[in-house]
Write a protein that holds these residues in place. Structure first.
Motif, PDB file in Angstrom:
ATOM      1  N   ASN A  45      -5.222  15.880  17.311  1.00  0.00           N
ATOM      2  CA  ASN A  45      -4.240  16.130  16.090  1.00  0.00           C
ATOM      3  C   ASN A  45      -2.908  15.664  16.577  1.00  0.00           C
ATOM      4  OD1 ASN A  45      -5.387  17.614  14.027  1.00  0.00           O
ATOM      5  ND2 ASN A  45      -6.175  19.021  15.562  1.00  0.00           N
ATOM      6  N   GLN A  46      -2.767  14.712  17.631  1.00  0.00           N
ATOM      7  CA  GLN A  46      -1.488  14.412  18.069  1.00  0.00           C
ATOM      8  C   GLN A  46      -1.198  13.341  17.076  1.00  0.00           C
ATOM      9  OE1 GLN A  46      -1.439  11.406  21.523  1.00  0.00           O
ATOM     10  NE2 GLN A  46      -3.604  11.983  21.788  1.00  0.00           N
ATOM     11  N   LYS A  47       0.279  13.351  16.847  1.00  0.00           N
ATOM     12  CA  LYS A  47       0.947  12.500  15.802  1.00  0.00           C
ATOM     13  C   LYS A  47       0.918  11.055  16.590  1.00  0.00           C
ATOM     14  CE  LYS A  47       5.100  11.244  13.504  1.00  0.00           C
ATOM     15  NZ  LYS A  47       6.648  11.798  13.224  1.00  0.00           N
ATOM     16  N   ILE A  48       0.579   9.972  16.045  1.00  0.00           N
ATOM     17  CA  ILE A  48       0.825   8.556  16.819  1.00  0.00           C
ATOM     18  C   ILE A  48       1.878   7.806  15.731  1.00  0.00           C
ATOM     19  CG2 ILE A  48      -1.358   8.697  18.024  1.00  0.00           C
ATOM     20  CD1 ILE A  48      -2.581   6.639  15.938  1.00  0.00           C
ATOM     21  N   SER A  49       2.120   8.224  14.624  1.00  0.00           N
ATOM     22  CA  SER A  49       2.910   7.237  13.627  1.00  0.00           C
ATOM     23  C   SER A  49       3.113   8.120  12.411  1.00  0.00           C
ATOM     24  CB  SER A  49       2.186   5.794  13.417  1.00  0.00           C
ATOM     25  OG  SER A  49       3.108   4.933  12.858  1.00  0.00           O
ATOM     26  N   HIS A  50       3.793   7.269  11.395  1.00  0.00           N
ATOM     27  CA  HIS A  50       4.000   8.103  10.042  1.00  0.00           C
ATOM     28  C   HIS A  50       4.046   6.946   8.999  1.00  0.00           C
ATOM     29  CE1 HIS A  50       6.690   9.763   6.977  1.00  0.00           C
ATOM     30  NE2 HIS A  50       6.279  10.935   7.510  1.00  0.00           N
ATOM     31  N   THR A  51       3.856   7.285   7.948  1.00  0.00           N
ATOM     32  CA  THR A  51       4.046   6.269   6.728  1.00  0.00           C
ATOM     33  C   THR A  51       4.565   7.231   5.494  1.00  0.00           C
ATOM     34  OG1 THR A  51       2.620   5.233   4.969  1.00  0.00           O
ATOM     35  CG2 THR A  51       1.394   6.900   6.099  1.00  0.00           C
ATOM     36  N   ASN A  52       5.335   6.513   4.643  1.00  0.00           N
ATOM     37  CA  ASN A  52       5.972   7.171   3.730  1.00  0.00           C
ATOM     38  C   ASN A  52       4.997   6.752   2.232  1.00  0.00           C
ATOM     39  OD1 ASN A  52       8.226   8.519   4.523  1.00  0.00           O
ATOM     40  ND2 ASN A  52       9.209   6.672   5.078  1.00  0.00           N
ATOM     41  N   VAL A  53       4.163   5.906   2.611  1.00  0.00           N
ATOM     42  CA  VAL A  53       3.237   5.632   1.263  1.00  0.00           C
ATOM     43  C   VAL A  53       1.860   6.203   1.646  1.00  0.00           C
ATOM     44  CG1 VAL A  53       4.876   3.939   0.373  1.00  0.00           C
ATOM     45  CG2 VAL A  53       2.831   3.361   2.182  1.00  0.00           C
ATOM     46  N   ASP A  54       0.900   6.273   0.779  1.00  0.00           N
ATOM     47  CA  ASP A  54      -0.633   6.381   0.991  1.00  0.00           C
ATOM     48  C   ASP A  54      -0.935   5.002   1.290  1.00  0.00           C
ATOM     49  OD1 ASP A  54      -0.350   9.059   0.165  1.00  0.00           O
ATOM     50  OD2 ASP A  54      -1.013   8.490  -1.811  1.00  0.00           O
ATOM     51  N   LEU A  55      -1.874   5.059   2.446  1.00  0.00           N
ATOM     52  CA  LEU A  55      -2.365   3.789   2.816  1.00  0.00           C
ATOM     53  C   LEU A  55      -3.883   3.736   2.483  1.00  0.00           C
ATOM     54  CD1 LEU A  55      -1.320   3.841   6.592  1.00  0.00           C
ATOM     55  CD2 LEU A  55      -0.149   2.657   4.556  1.00  0.00           C
ATOM     56  N   THR A  56      -4.007   2.776   1.448  1.00  0.00           N
ATOM     57  CA  THR A  56      -5.302   2.705   0.787  1.00  0.00           C
ATOM     58  C   THR A  56      -5.998   1.496   0.807  1.00  0.00           C
ATOM     59  OG1 THR A  56      -5.005   1.602  -1.337  1.00  0.00           O
ATOM     60  CG2 THR A  56      -4.189   4.079  -1.062  1.00  0.00           C
ATOM     61  N   LYS A  57      -7.259   1.463   0.534  1.00  0.00           N
ATOM     62  CA  LYS A  57      -8.184   0.229   0.528  1.00  0.00           C
ATOM     63  C   LYS A  57      -8.668  -0.354  -0.907  1.00  0.00           C
ATOM     64  CE  LYS A  57     -12.707   1.042   1.648  1.00  0.00           C
ATOM     65  NZ  LYS A  57     -13.733   1.566   2.197  1.00  0.00           N
ATOM     66  N   GLN A  58      -7.795   0.129  -1.749  1.00  0.00           N
ATOM     67  CA  GLN A  58      -7.925  -0.377  -3.131  1.00  0.00           C
ATOM     68  C   GLN A  58      -7.307  -1.720  -3.401  1.00  0.00           C
ATOM     69  OE1 GLN A  58     -10.344   1.554  -4.821  1.00  0.00           O
ATOM     70  NE2 GLN A  58     -10.517   2.789  -2.865  1.00  0.00           N
ATOM     71  N   GLY A  59      -8.090  -2.608  -4.286  1.00  0.00           N
ATOM     72  CA  GLY A  59      -7.692  -3.980  -4.807  1.00  0.00           C
ATOM     73  C   GLY A  59      -7.771  -4.952  -3.610  1.00  0.00           C
ATOM     74  N   ASP A  60      -7.457  -6.212  -4.357  1.00  0.00           N
ATOM     75  CA  ASP A  60      -7.714  -7.480  -3.516  1.00  0.00           C
ATOM     76  C   ASP A  60      -6.919  -7.397  -2.101  1.00  0.00           C
ATOM     77  OD1 ASP A  60      -9.987  -7.895  -5.131  1.00  0.00           O
ATOM     78  OD2 ASP A  60      -8.609  -9.097  -6.443  1.00  0.00           O
ATOM     79  N   ASN A  61      -5.635  -6.873  -2.471  1.00  0.00           N
ATOM     80  CA  ASN A  61      -4.796  -6.952  -1.154  1.00  0.00           C
ATOM     81  C   ASN A  61      -4.190  -5.563  -0.801  1.00  0.00           C
ATOM     82  OD1 ASN A  61      -3.753 -10.071  -1.225  1.00  0.00           O
ATOM     83  ND2 ASN A  61      -4.225  -9.617  -3.174  1.00  0.00           N
ATOM     84  N   SER A  62      -5.052  -4.571  -0.588  1.00  0.00           N
ATOM     85  CA  SER A  62      -4.880  -3.306  -0.152  1.00  0.00           C
ATOM     86  C   SER A  62      -3.894  -3.338   0.852  1.00  0.00           C
ATOM     87  CB  SER A  62      -6.003  -2.320   0.065  1.00  0.00           C
ATOM     88  OG  SER A  62      -6.772  -3.083   1.349  1.00  0.00           O
ATOM     89  N   ASN A  63      -3.008  -2.114   0.960  1.00  0.00           N
ATOM     90  CA  ASN A  63      -2.126  -2.178   1.949  1.00  0.00           C
ATOM     91  C   ASN A  63      -2.560  -1.566   3.253  1.00  0.00           C
ATOM     92  OD1 ASN A  63      -2.536   0.381   1.390  1.00  0.00           O
ATOM     93  ND2 ASN A  63      -0.462   1.005   0.943  1.00  0.00           N
ATOM     94  N   LEU A  64      -3.712  -0.871   3.131  1.00  0.00           N
ATOM     95  CA  LEU A  64      -4.386  -0.556   4.582  1.00  0.00           C
ATOM     96  C   LEU A  64      -5.131  -1.598   5.089  1.00  0.00           C
ATOM     97  CD1 LEU A  64      -5.018   1.462   6.988  1.00  0.00           C
ATOM     98  CD2 LEU A  64      -6.786   2.423   5.350  1.00  0.00           C
ATOM     99  N   GLY A  65      -5.684  -2.561   4.185  1.00  0.00           N
ATOM    100  CA  GLY A  65      -6.452  -3.777   4.582  1.00  0.00           C
ATOM    101  C   GLY A  65      -5.514  -4.764   5.166  1.00  0.00           C
ATOM    102  N   ASN A  66      -4.462  -5.156   4.562  1.00  0.00           N
ATOM    103  CA  ASN A  66      -3.446  -6.105   5.223  1.00  0.00           C
ATOM    104  C   ASN A  66      -2.779  -5.467   6.564  1.00  0.00           C
ATOM    105  OD1 ASN A  66      -3.955  -7.504   2.849  1.00  0.00           O
ATOM    106  ND2 ASN A  66      -1.468  -7.321   2.176  1.00  0.00           N
ATOM    107  N   LEU A  67      -2.623  -4.321   6.544  1.00  0.00           N
ATOM    108  CA  LEU A  67      -1.952  -3.602   7.712  1.00  0.00           C
ATOM    109  C   LEU A  67      -3.110  -3.920   9.009  1.00  0.00           C
ATOM    110  CD1 LEU A  67       0.119  -2.048   9.182  1.00  0.00           C
ATOM    111  CD2 LEU A  67      -1.277   0.121   8.683  1.00  0.00           C
ATOM    112  N   LEU A  68      -4.287  -3.560   8.900  1.00  0.00           N
ATOM    113  CA  LEU A  68      -5.291  -3.674   9.758  1.00  0.00           C
ATOM    114  C   LEU A  68      -5.623  -5.075  10.270  1.00  0.00           C
ATOM    115  CD1 LEU A  68      -7.489  -0.517   9.132  1.00  0.00           C
ATOM    116  CD2 LEU A  68      -5.499  -0.639  10.472  1.00  0.00           C
ATOM    117  N   ALA A  69      -5.629  -5.901   9.070  1.00  0.00           N
ATOM    118  CA  ALA A  69      -6.048  -7.227   9.319  1.00  0.00           C
ATOM    119  C   ALA A  69      -4.705  -7.874  10.206  1.00  0.00           C
ATOM    120  CB  ALA A  69      -6.126  -7.941   8.336  1.00  0.00           C
TER     121      ALA A  69
END
Length: 252
Positions: free
Chosen positions: A63-87
């Motif tokens: 439960n320790q905080k390691i970062s923060h995001t102001n948007v939902d990080l999702t895996k939906q769509g051909d260029n998902s923001n979470l997918g792009n981030l982890l890539a």
């Protein structure tokens, strides 16, 4: 004459088999009562006392905080923001390792959307969130590939139209046919060797990525999840890239 001996042998074997079978005894099976696993099953209080300190310590760590995001990080769509981030994290971590150990730069990265098991909601990112996103013990692999063999990668995307996240790659298809393929914004040089960061699962042909078999797999010893945790910790405020990397025109 030979046939008579053959028939005699078969007959003797059959009699022996029957005799052997007749001497077998059935095991004495004692039926047991089934125990239903449900909310009515009481905890073993002694066991709970033993594990409680370890559970509390694990909960504090997870439960320790390691970062923060102001948007939902999702895996939906051909260029998902979470997918792009982890890539991108896979690319950056693989590139750091390759520069030190291979004296080379990584040219691109590729991971599979199925390996991203869930999403991360807007707000604080906890350590447990990364374990939920990436529960597997996959390793970062650098695959060295000839420019001529990279065509298999692009053909794979044209055929499958699947949203497996990429970094430093641009793949455009039109009605299922490859229209444009770029690596670092450049067309493929067939005479050049390229270094692709990916997971051991994909490097071994997972998700039908058989094109990696033509390359040389170089293990890094880095776990993907550990890499993601490291980069989340380095980034107090996550701002994922939303650029178009997979452009499937006319995708059904």
């Amino acid at each position: 004459m030979k046939n008579k001996f053959l028939l005699l042998g078969i007959a003797l074997a059959s009699l022996t088999a029957c005799k052997t079978a007749s001497t077998l005894q059935l095991a004495n099976v004692q039926p047991k009562q089934n125990i239903s696993i449900n909310n009515e099953l009481k905890n073993d209080e002694e066991f709970v006392k033993v594990i409680e300190p370890y559970k509390e310590k694990l909960d504090r760590e997870m439960n320790q905080k390691i970062s923060h995001t102001n948007v939902d990080l999702t895996k939906q769509g051909d260029n998902s923001n979470l997918g792009n981030l982890l890539a991108d994290y896979t690319f950056e971590g693989g590139n750091e390792w390759a520069k030190i150990n291979l004296k080379k730069n990584v040219d691109a990265a590729l991971i599979n959307i199925g390996g991203i098991r869930t999403t991360i909601g807007k707000g604080d990112i906890m350590l447990k969130n990364v374990f939920e996103v990436m529960p597997f013990e996959n390793e970062v692999i650098i695959v060295k590939m000839k420019g001529t063999d990279l065509q298999g990668l692009f053909d794979y995307y044209a055929k499958t139209q699947v949203n497996n996240p990429v970094s430093h790659l641009y793949i455009e298809t039109k009605n299922g046919q490859l229209n444009q393929s770029l690596i670092n914004g450049q067309k493929i040089d067939t005479d050049k060797d390229y270094y692709i960061a990916t997971s051991d699962y994909l490097a071994l042909g997972g998700d039908n990525m058989k094109f990696f078999a033509k390359g040389e797999s170089i293990p890094t010893g880095i776990k993907l999840r550990d890499l993601f945790i490291e980069y989340f910790k380095k980034t107090p405020e996550v701002v994922p890239n939303t650029d178009v990397r997979l452009n499937f025109i006319g995708k059904k």
